[in-house]
Design an enzyme around this catalytic site. Structure first.
Site, PDB file in Angstrom:
ATOM      1  N   LYS A 134       0.820  -1.109   0.041  1.00 27.80           N
ATOM      2  CA  LYS A 134       0.082  -0.023   0.053  1.00 27.80           C
ATOM      3  C   LYS A 134       0.890   1.451  -0.064  1.00 27.80           C
ATOM      4  O   LYS A 134       1.809   1.396   0.968  1.00 27.80           O
ATOM      5  CB  LYS A 134      -0.780   0.279   1.377  1.00 27.80           C
ATOM      6  CG  LYS A 134      -2.089  -1.128   0.895  1.00 27.80           C
ATOM      7  CD  LYS A 134      -2.827  -0.863   2.492  1.00 27.80           C
ATOM      8  CE  LYS A 134      -3.922  -0.042   2.614  1.00 27.80           C
ATOM      9  NZ  LYS A 134      -4.636  -0.283   3.855  1.00 27.80           N
TER      10      LYS A 134
HETATM   11  C1  E4P Z   1      -7.945   0.183   4.357  1.00 29.96           C
HETATM   12  O1  E4P Z   1      -7.282  -0.156   3.648  1.00 29.96           O
HETATM   13  C2  E4P Z   1      -7.820   1.459   5.151  1.00 29.96           C
HETATM   14  O2  E4P Z   1      -6.756   1.695   5.718  1.00 29.96           O
HETATM   15  C3  E4P Z   1      -9.049   1.579   6.008  1.00 29.96           C
HETATM   16  O3  E4P Z   1     -10.202   0.946   5.358  1.00 29.96           O
HETATM   17  C4  E4P Z   1      -9.393   2.742   6.498  1.00 29.96           C
HETATM   18  O4  E4P Z   1     -10.595   3.178   7.363  1.00 29.96           O
HETATM   19  P1  E4P Z   1     -10.734   4.299   8.280  1.00 29.96           P
HETATM   20  O5  E4P Z   1     -11.055   5.584   7.502  1.00 29.96           O
HETATM   21  O6  E4P Z   1     -11.963   3.834   8.963  1.00 29.96           O
HETATM   22  O7  E4P Z   1      -9.874   4.355   9.015  1.00 29.96           O
END
Ligand code: E4P
Length: 219
Positions: free
Chosen positions: A84
């Site tokens: 990522k």
């Molecule tokens: C997943 O890849 C993301 O980091 C996650 O869904 C972020 O979620 P949030 O906005 O609830 O922290």
């Protein structure tokens, strides 16, 4: 459509992996911090629970050269690891380089149609539009999912949409309707989405009626 678990909680992942419904896991620095322990070991455990699943691991460096180096190292953690990288223009050149070198990327923190288009042009495997964080600032987060779907279909890009920052069942519902390729879902949302009072009541009613027959063994 694929379903990923949005967590780094190993016990929760084990519990859901046995359903056969889970295609991967998205971790992020917040999830790994919450889980605690050695993140490398946690990722290894998650990978062993879902050997055929796609496991996203986020870079933690900031300087582009360090991000590039770290992304390559993260990719080496396993064949099923996606790296990522945040959708920041400072990282565009290294995203291009990593894609050219065959690193599977999940571009995170995507908020707009145009950010999505840029990442499709660079050939990222996944883009992660953050639905809930738009809602946090009073903007309809799910709309970006349909816009990205139309853009990807219209231009014939190969990038997949991974709906992220899913905070409740309705977000999950809209991700499906918008044609997201993946929804990454927190455990609490998945528990709620897969529970229905009418199903529970129906089971009880059928059981109560069946008991009236007084049959010990069937068939
Ligand atoms: C997943 O890849 C993301 O980091 C996650 O869904 C972020 O979620 P949030 O906005 O609830 O922290």
């Amino acid at each position: 459509m694929k379903i990923f678990l949005d967590t780094a909680n190993v016990e929760d992942i084990k519990k859901w992996a046995v359903t056969g419904l889970i295609d991967g896991v998205t971790t992020n620095p917040s999830h790994l911090s919450k889980t605690g322990g050695d993140p490398k070991q946690v990722i290894a455990q998650i990978s062993s629970i879902l050997p055929n699943g796609e496991i996203s691991v986020e870079i933690t460096e900031k300087d582009p050269d360090a991000v590039y180096k770290q992304a390559k190292e993260i990719a080496q953690l396993g064949n099923n690891i996606l790296v990522k990288v945040p959708c920041h223009k400072e990282y565009y050149p290294i995203i291009k380089r990593l894609v050219d070198e065959g690193v599977q990327l999940n571009i995170t923190l995507v908020f707009t149609l145009i950010q999505g288009l840029m990442m499709c042009k660079l050939g990222a495997r996944y883009i992660s539009p953050f639905v809930g964080r738009w809602d946090d600032i009073d903007v309809e987060g799910v709309e970006v999912l349909s816009k990205l779907r139309a853009m990807i279909n219209g231009y014939g890009f190969k990038t997949h949409i991974l709906a992220a920052s899913i905070r409740h069942v309705r977000h999950f519902h809209y991700a499906i309707l918008a044609g997201a390729n993946v929804a990454t879902v927190p455990i609490t949302v998945l528990e709620k989405a897969t529970t229905h009072v009418l199903t529970d009541q129906g089971i009880e009613k059928f059981d109560a009626d069946w008991q009236k027959l007084g049959i010990k063994q069937f068939p």
